[in-house]
Structures are given as C-alpha cells and as structure tokens.
Motif scaffolding. Sequence first.
Motif, PDB file in Angstrom:
ATOM      1  N   MET A  37      12.351 -21.137  30.200  1.00 37.95           N
ATOM      2  CA  MET A  37      11.056 -21.613  29.710  1.00 37.95           C
ATOM      3  C   MET A  37      10.046 -21.758  30.849  1.00 37.95           C
ATOM      4  SD  MET A  37      10.943 -21.803  26.460  1.00 37.95           S
ATOM      5  CE  MET A  37       9.458 -22.776  26.241  1.00 37.95           C
ATOM      6  N   ALA A  38      10.508 -22.130  32.033  1.00 40.23           N
ATOM      7  CA  ALA A  38       9.603 -22.265  33.175  1.00 40.23           C
ATOM      8  C   ALA A  38       8.943 -20.933  33.491  1.00 40.23           C
ATOM      9  CB  ALA A  38      10.363 -22.787  34.391  1.00 40.23           C
ATOM     10  N   GLU A  39       9.691 -19.853  33.382  1.00 38.81           N
ATOM     11  CA  GLU A  39       9.109 -18.532  33.632  1.00 38.81           C
ATOM     12  C   GLU A  39       8.105 -18.163  32.547  1.00 38.81           C
ATOM     13  OE1 GLU A  39       9.357 -16.948  36.379  1.00 38.81           O
ATOM     14  OE2 GLU A  39      10.865 -18.280  37.189  1.00 38.81           O
ATOM     15  N   LEU A  40       8.391 -18.521  31.306  1.00 38.64           N
ATOM     16  CA  LEU A  40       7.458 -18.197  30.220  1.00 38.64           C
ATOM     17  C   LEU A  40       6.148 -18.973  30.340  1.00 38.64           C
ATOM     18  CD1 LEU A  40       9.599 -17.917  26.974  1.00 38.64           C
ATOM     19  CD2 LEU A  40       8.647 -16.093  28.373  1.00 38.64           C
ATOM     20  N   VAL A  41       6.212 -20.256  30.634  1.00 38.97           N
ATOM     21  CA  VAL A  41       4.989 -21.055  30.669  1.00 38.97           C
ATOM     22  C   VAL A  41       4.110 -20.720  31.865  1.00 38.97           C
ATOM     23  CG1 VAL A  41       5.957 -22.961  29.324  1.00 38.97           C
ATOM     24  CG2 VAL A  41       5.998 -23.071  31.815  1.00 38.97           C
ATOM     25  N   THR A  42       4.650 -20.060  32.877  1.00 41.02           N
ATOM     26  CA  THR A  42       3.839 -19.684  34.031  1.00 41.02           C
ATOM     27  C   THR A  42       3.444 -18.203  34.026  1.00 41.02           C
ATOM     28  OG1 THR A  42       5.815 -19.290  35.366  1.00 41.02           O
ATOM     29  CG2 THR A  42       4.815 -21.483  35.494  1.00 41.02           C
ATOM     30  N   ALA A  43       3.888 -17.442  33.036  1.00 41.24           N
ATOM     31  CA  ALA A  43       3.567 -16.015  32.974  1.00 41.24           C
ATOM     32  C   ALA A  43       2.125 -15.810  32.513  1.00 41.24           C
ATOM     33  CB  ALA A  43       4.526 -15.308  32.023  1.00 41.24           C
ATOM     34  N   ARG A  44       1.436 -14.875  33.120  1.00 37.78           N
ATOM     35  CA  ARG A  44       0.066 -14.543  32.689  1.00 37.78           C
ATOM     36  C   ARG A  44       0.108 -13.978  31.274  1.00 37.78           C
ATOM     37  NH1 ARG A  44      -5.131 -15.433  33.267  1.00 37.78           N
ATOM     38  NH2 ARG A  44      -6.444 -13.636  32.957  1.00 37.78           N
ATOM     39  N   ASN A  45       1.038 -13.080  31.026  1.00 40.23           N
ATOM     40  CA  ASN A  45       1.224 -12.497  29.706  1.00 40.23           C
ATOM     41  C   ASN A  45       2.682 -12.701  29.322  1.00 40.23           C
ATOM     42  OD1 ASN A  45       1.536 -10.972  27.419  1.00 40.23           O
ATOM     43  ND2 ASN A  45       0.592  -9.131  28.257  1.00 40.23           N
ATOM     44  N   PRO A  46       2.999 -13.666  28.480  1.00 36.07           N
ATOM     45  CA  PRO A  46       4.398 -13.980  28.202  1.00 36.07           C
ATOM     46  C   PRO A  46       5.130 -12.919  27.384  1.00 36.07           C
ATOM     47  CG  PRO A  46       2.998 -15.202  26.744  1.00 36.07           C
ATOM     48  CD  PRO A  46       2.092 -14.507  27.724  1.00 36.07           C
ATOM     49  N   TYR A  47       4.402 -11.935  26.873  1.00 33.46           N
ATOM     50  CA  TYR A  47       5.065 -10.885  26.110  1.00 33.46           C
ATOM     51  C   TYR A  47       5.831  -9.917  27.006  1.00 33.46           C
ATOM     52  CZ  TYR A  47       2.212 -12.444  22.217  1.00 33.46           C
ATOM     53  OH  TYR A  47       1.634 -13.197  21.239  1.00 33.46           O
ATOM     54  N   LEU A  48       5.522  -9.879  28.304  1.00 34.45           N
ATOM     55  CA  LEU A  48       6.132  -8.893  29.187  1.00 34.45           C
ATOM     56  C   LEU A  48       6.736  -9.461  30.463  1.00 34.45           C
ATOM     57  CD1 LEU A  48       3.209  -6.332  28.949  1.00 34.45           C
ATOM     58  CD2 LEU A  48       5.350  -6.265  27.693  1.00 34.45           C
ATOM     59  N   PRO A  49       7.422 -10.605  30.461  1.00 35.35           N
ATOM     60  CA  PRO A  49       7.925 -11.159  31.731  1.00 35.35           C
ATOM     61  C   PRO A  49       9.360 -10.779  32.068  1.00 35.35           C
ATOM     62  CG  PRO A  49       8.201 -12.783  30.051  1.00 35.35           C
ATOM     63  CD  PRO A  49       7.596 -11.569  29.383  1.00 35.35           C
ATOM     64  N   GLN A  50       9.885  -9.691  31.540  1.00 34.64           N
ATOM     65  CA  GLN A  50      11.303  -9.371  31.709  1.00 34.64           C
ATOM     66  C   GLN A  50      11.768  -9.445  33.166  1.00 34.64           C
ATOM     67  OE1 GLN A  50      13.479  -9.046  29.310  1.00 34.64           O
ATOM     68  NE2 GLN A  50      11.986  -9.137  27.683  1.00 34.64           N
ATOM     69  N   ASP A  51      10.975  -8.916  34.078  1.00 30.83           N
ATOM     70  CA  ASP A  51      11.395  -8.924  35.479  1.00 30.83           C
ATOM     71  C   ASP A  51      11.282 -10.304  36.109  1.00 30.83           C
ATOM     72  OD1 ASP A  51       8.633  -8.810  35.258  1.00 30.83           O
ATOM     73  OD2 ASP A  51       8.397  -7.749  37.153  1.00 30.83           O
ATOM     74  N   GLU A  52      10.592 -11.223  35.443  1.00 25.77           N
ATOM     75  CA  GLU A  52      10.414 -12.565  35.989  1.00 25.77           C
ATOM     76  C   GLU A  52      11.435 -13.558  35.447  1.00 25.77           C
ATOM     77  OE1 GLU A  52       6.405 -13.660  35.132  1.00 25.77           O
ATOM     78  OE2 GLU A  52       5.608 -11.821  35.990  1.00 25.77           O
ATOM     79  N   LEU A  53      12.191 -13.179  34.444  1.00 29.24           N
ATOM     80  CA  LEU A  53      13.158 -14.101  33.852  1.00 29.24           C
ATOM     81  C   LEU A  53      14.380 -14.266  34.742  1.00 29.24           C
ATOM     82  CD1 LEU A  53      12.987 -12.973  30.129  1.00 29.24           C
ATOM     83  CD2 LEU A  53      12.105 -15.082  31.106  1.00 29.24           C
ATOM     84  N   PRO A  54      15.036 -15.408  34.675  1.00 25.36           N
ATOM     85  CA  PRO A  54      16.247 -15.619  35.473  1.00 25.36           C
ATOM     86  C   PRO A  54      17.356 -14.660  35.045  1.00 25.36           C
ATOM     87  CG  PRO A  54      15.562 -17.664  34.374  1.00 25.36           C
ATOM     88  CD  PRO A  54      14.675 -16.575  33.895  1.00 25.36           C
ATOM     89  N   PRO A  55      18.318 -14.395  35.924  1.00 25.60           N
ATOM     90  CA  PRO A  55      19.448 -13.534  35.553  1.00 25.60           C
ATOM     91  C   PRO A  55      20.164 -14.086  34.316  1.00 25.60           C
ATOM     92  CG  PRO A  55      19.482 -14.021  37.899  1.00 25.60           C
ATOM     93  CD  PRO A  55      18.411 -14.877  37.298  1.00 25.60           C
ATOM     94  N   GLY A  56      20.528 -13.195  33.413  1.00 26.57           N
ATOM     95  CA  GLY A  56      21.219 -13.607  32.204  1.00 26.57           C
ATOM     96  C   GLY A  56      20.289 -13.969  31.059  1.00 26.57           C
ATOM     97  N   SER A  57      18.976 -13.837  31.272  1.00 27.82           N
ATOM     98  CA  SER A  57      17.987 -14.142  30.237  1.00 27.82           C
ATOM     99  C   SER A  57      17.242 -12.876  29.854  1.00 27.82           C
ATOM    100  CB  SER A  57      16.978 -15.175  30.739  1.00 27.82           C
ATOM    101  OG  SER A  57      17.611 -16.390  31.012  1.00 27.82           O
TER     102      SER A  57
END
Length: 103
Positions: A37-57
């Motif tokens: 969730m921390a990665e989603l709330v800080t993403a500029r565009n939450p529809y495309l954060p695949q490379d920013e998500l933690p491993p296993g997510s």
Amino acid sequence: MTDPFMGPPWQADWVQAARTYRDALPEHVRKEITNGMAELVTARNPYLPQDELPPGSYLEPARSSRPKGPHILGFDHGRGWLLCTFVRRVDDPQIIVEEIFWQ
C-alpha cells in the motif's frame, strides 16, 4: 500536453470489514500489506506501478474489460490479495480498499 494531477499522495481508506480482517492477520502479513500500500499511495499513476511494488506483490485490473476500474493488489507471493478502487480527484485522491483475503 499537460499531465493531469493524479497523486501522490493518495489517501488509503479501508472499508470497516477489510480493516477488521487486516488487523486480525499475523504481523508479517500486515507488514506486506503495508509495504504494498505504501508504494500505491506514493505512485504518481497507481495503475502502472508494477516495477515499484515490493517483491512478491503485483497489481492488476479486477476485470480486463475495465482497466481503470477496481484493481487487485496481490501480496505474499500470491497467498493474499486486496480489492481496491482508485478515486481520482485533484484535491483528495483516494484508494479505497474494499476487500481483503489471505490464506
């Protein structure tokens, strides 16, 4: 062409049943949810954060026919997921977590 503001920061809002279920999960599972969730709330565009998500997510649309509709955030290497909806607003964009599951 200007880039419409989408975030960050997004605000995470949990439906009461999802919050209660999350709070009853083991500590290591809650930590994985928090990291995702921390990665989603800080993403500029939450529809495309695949490379920013933690491993296993992972993040994917709940229905491929609605790519900007509800999304599924998988965590713990596929053992759990949560269903969330993005409410895009300039003043107060939100991510609403509607359901959560972990096995």
